[in-house]
Every structure is written in C-alpha cells, then in structure tokens.
Scaffold this active site. Structure first.
Site, short mmCIF file in Angstrom:
data_model
loop_
_atom_site.label_atom_id
_atom_site.label_comp_id
_atom_site.label_asym_id
_atom_site.label_seq_id
_atom_site.Cartn_x
_atom_site.Cartn_y
_atom_site.Cartn_z
N SER A 147 0.87 -1.19 0.00
CA SER A 147 0.00 0.00 0.00
C SER A 147 0.90 1.23 0.00
CB SER A 147 -0.84 0.01 1.29
OG SER A 147 -1.48 1.26 1.44
N TYR A 160 -0.85 -1.04 10.56
CA TYR A 160 -1.04 -1.29 9.13
C TYR A 160 0.16 -0.76 8.33
CZ TYR A 160 -3.54 -1.26 4.59
OH TYR A 160 -3.94 -1.45 3.29
N LYS A 164 2.71 -3.03 6.06
CA LYS A 164 2.81 -2.86 4.61
C LYS A 164 4.24 -2.54 4.18
CE LYS A 164 -1.39 -3.85 3.44
NZ LYS A 164 -1.68 -5.02 2.61
N1 LIG Z 1 -8.84 -0.40 -0.48
C1 LIG Z 1 -7.76 0.36 -0.45
O1 LIG Z 1 -7.84 1.60 -0.53
C2 LIG Z 1 -6.39 -0.27 -0.36
C3 LIG Z 1 -5.29 0.56 -0.53
C4 LIG Z 1 -4.02 -0.01 -0.45
C5 LIG Z 1 -3.85 -1.36 -0.23
N2 LIG Z 1 -4.96 -2.14 -0.05
C6 LIG Z 1 -4.72 -3.57 0.20
O2 LIG Z 1 -5.37 -4.34 -0.80
C7 LIG Z 1 -5.73 -5.62 -0.24
C8 LIG Z 1 -7.20 -5.88 -0.53
O3 LIG Z 1 -7.97 -4.89 0.11
P1 LIG Z 1 -9.44 -4.49 -0.35
O4 LIG Z 1 -9.55 -3.03 -0.16
O5 LIG Z 1 -9.77 -5.10 -1.65
O6 LIG Z 1 -10.28 -5.18 0.82
P2 LIG Z 1 -11.78 -5.73 0.88
O7 LIG Z 1 -12.61 -5.24 -0.25
O8 LIG Z 1 -12.23 -5.51 2.27
O9 LIG Z 1 -11.55 -7.29 0.63
C9 LIG Z 1 -10.74 -8.02 1.51
C10 LIG Z 1 -10.73 -9.45 1.05
O10 LIG Z 1 -9.90 -10.19 1.92
C11 LIG Z 1 -10.64 -11.27 2.49
N3 LIG Z 1 -10.07 -11.47 3.81
C12 LIG Z 1 -10.10 -10.64 4.87
N4 LIG Z 1 -9.41 -11.18 5.89
C13 LIG Z 1 -8.91 -12.37 5.44
C14 LIG Z 1 -8.12 -13.38 6.00
N5 LIG Z 1 -7.70 -13.30 7.27
N6 LIG Z 1 -7.82 -14.46 5.25
C15 LIG Z 1 -8.25 -14.55 3.98
N7 LIG Z 1 -9.01 -13.64 3.39
C16 LIG Z 1 -9.33 -12.55 4.11
C17 LIG Z 1 -12.09 -10.84 2.41
O11 LIG Z 1 -13.00 -11.89 2.27
P3 LIG Z 1 -13.70 -12.75 3.44
O12 LIG Z 1 -14.39 -11.77 4.31
O13 LIG Z 1 -14.60 -13.66 2.67
O14 LIG Z 1 -12.57 -13.47 4.10
C18 LIG Z 1 -12.07 -10.09 1.07
O15 LIG Z 1 -12.15 -11.00 0.00
C19 LIG Z 1 -5.38 -5.55 1.24
O16 LIG Z 1 -4.13 -6.15 1.47
C20 LIG Z 1 -5.28 -4.06 1.52
O17 LIG Z 1 -4.43 -3.77 2.58
C21 LIG Z 1 -6.21 -1.63 -0.12
#
Ligand SMILES: NC(=O)c1ccc[n+]([C@@H]2O[C@H](COP(=O)([O-])OP(=O)(O)OC[C@H]3O[C@@H](n4cnc5c(N)ncnc54)[C@H](OP(=O)(O)O)[C@@H]3O)[C@@H](O)[C@H]2O)c1
Length: 258
Positions: A147, A160, A164
């Site tokens: 991130s 976090y 990261k």
């Molecule tokens: N959104 C942003 O702005 C952003 C920015 C930078 C980086 N990121 C990174 O991108 C990645 C994805 O984030 P997102 O925003 O797409 O999140 P999201 O929409 O909340 O989706 C998270 C996913 O991870 C699964 N999950 C959560 N905890 C888990 C665990 N312990 N084991 C396995 N699966 C798990 C959830 O499904 P279930 O509930 O079915 O397990 C879901 O499929 C993360 O690493 C996050 O830190 C996000």
C-alpha cells in the site's frame, strides 16, 4: 510477439482475499488473460459465488476457503491446488486487515499481532509453501499487495503502515533469494481504492475531501484499476522484473508541499 507475453494460458494462480474488492478484480483480470484462478478467502460460500460467476462467463476458476492467518488453512489451500492442477505459477498475497486506527502509544499489541499475522506472516508462510513447486516448475511469480501506507507514515494506521512496509522488504529479500530459480517477487502499492476495507476511512467527509484534494487525479481508484498491474506482474511481460515496488495511487504520494 510482445502481445503474447501477457497471455496467462496454462498458468494456475492463487489469489488470497479474492471474494471481493481488489483481489476479486485481480483474479478476474488474470482469468480473462487465460489463467486458471483459485479464488480464496475466509468464507467458502463467498469464494464459490465468485468462482461460479467467473465460470458462467467462460473463465476458469475454483473457490477454496483459506483464512491466511491459519496454518492448517494455508497448507490445505496449497495441497488442494496441487492435487487438482499439479502446479502453481502465480501467488498473490492480497488478503489484508486493519483492525486498529490510532497512535502507536495506545496500540493494543494484540491488534498489532493480528495485523502482522494476516498482512505479513501469512505472506511469508504461503510463499514458502508454494516456492518448492515453482522451483520444480522452473519459475513463478509472487505478488505482495502492499500500500502507499507502506511508503508513507500516517498518524492513524500505525500497525497497518508497519505491516505494509514489512511486505515490501519481504518481497525484496525473496527476490534476491529466489531469482536463481526464476521466481520473481514484486509488490503493488495501491493508493485509495473504493472497497469494503476503505469504507470507514472514506466515510469521514474531511478525510475524503483531503484525499481528493491531494490526489493528482482528484478521485479514488476502482478495484479494476489495480487488475492490469497484477496481470503484467504475473505474466512474461514482466519477465525481467523482480524485487520491484509499483505505486498505483493517482499521484497521491506526489501531493504538493506548497
Ligand atoms: N482499499 C484500499 O484503498 C487499499 C489501498 C491499499 C492497499 N490495499 C490492500 O489491498 C488488499 C485488498 O484490500 P481491499 O480493499 O480489496 O479489501 P476488501 O474489499 O475488504 O476485501 C478483503 C478481502 O480479503 C478477504 N479477507 C479478509 N481477511 C482475510 C483473511 N484473514 N484471510 C483470507 N481472506 C481474508 C475478504 O473476504 P472474506 O471476508 O470472505 O474473508 C475479502 O475477499 C489488502 O491487502 C489491503 O491492505 C487496499
């Protein structure tokens, strides 16, 4: 042809945290480029639904439940994929969590530990599980979803942020250890993407306004805007790239100081 280097036909990809958000989009992108995708998250019903949707569109996908913080789940995931397909070409460590907002001084160590277990330790363990198969196959691509929070400090996200940053150095170390086996390891640093994870942050009007003002493109990303990079890093189009960190943030890290 250079175009063919993006083709993922015949490759098997595991994407953690792929039942929604960025993970789902990356899984879709790779499946559209020909990969067989293993959609994984904590809930079997949720990953089955995504896999079923992909299959209905002619894409190759299955769903396998795996809480990445659980050692037995991680081992079972890799075992099932090898039993079914006999190979693993791509691993995307995408599942992430952020259970604590606040200063380091008040950070509960249990929340810190959970963050490190899910965001970093799982990526170490899963990579170690797939590495022997990639090595035997003559190569593979591992992608860690970091991130911009791993590149820039914040007063709110503490654990976090630390997790990261650790993912980035994890990938660099893996890259120099495993390059001789043609296993490439790269990192993607998304900026702000509209997903369930960022919901709470973006629900705050002042934060939303500040982010939009500081972002060169003046908006958040959609999850699909992260998928092309995953295809690129997973494919032979990036065959000389390893240990690299790609930022995809709409210019947010270049927010002007004046
Ligand atoms: N959104 C942003 O702005 C952003 C920015 C930078 C980086 N990121 C990174 O991108 C990645 C994805 O984030 P997102 O925003 O797409 O999140 P999201 O929409 O909340 O989706 C998270 C996913 O991870 C699964 N999950 C959560 N905890 C888990 C665990 N312990 N084991 C396995 N699966 C798990 C959830 O499904 P279930 O509930 O079915 O397990 C879901 O499929 C993360 O690493 C996050 O830190 C996000």
């Amino acid at each position: 042809m250079i175009k063919e280097k993006f083709d993922l036909t015949g490759k098997v990809a595991i994407i953690t945290g792929a039942s929604k958000g960025i993970g789902e989009s990356m899984a879709r992108g790779m499946a559209e480029f020909g990969a067989t995708v293993v959609v994984s998250s904590r809930k079997q019903a949720a990953v089955d639904e995504v896999a079923k949707q992909f299959q209905s569109e002619g894409l190759a996908a299955i769903g396998i439940e795996c809480h990445v913080g659980n050692a037995e789940h991680r081992q079972a995931l890799v075992k099932k994929v090898i039993e079914k397909y006999g190979r693993i070409d791509i691993l995307i460590n995408n599942a992430g969590t952020n259970p604590y907002y606040g200063p380091i001084q008040r950070m509960p160590m249990a929340a810190y530990q959970k963050t490190m277990d899910v965001n970093v330790n799982s990526a170490i363990e899963l990579s170690n599980l797939v590495q022997p198969f990639m090595k035997a196959q003559g190569g593979g691509s591992i992608i860690h979803i970091s991130s911009i929070e791993g590149l820039h400090p914040s007063k709110m996200m503490t654990a976090y942020n630390i997790s990261k940053t650790a993912l980035i150095m994890l990938g660099k170390n893996q890259a120099i250890e495993w390059g001789k086996h043609n296993i490439r390891v790269n990192m993607i640093c998304p900026g702000y993407v509209r997903t369930k994870l960022s919901e709470a942050l973006l629900a705050d009007d002042a934060t939303k306004e500040r982010l939009e003002k500081n972002c060169a493109l003046g908006r958040y990303a959609t999850p699909d805007e992260m998928a092309g990079m995953a295809v690129f890093l997973a494919s032979d189009a990036s065959s000389y790239m390893t240990g690299s960190t790609i930022v995809n943030d709409g210019g947010l890290l270049h927010a002007p100081l004046f």
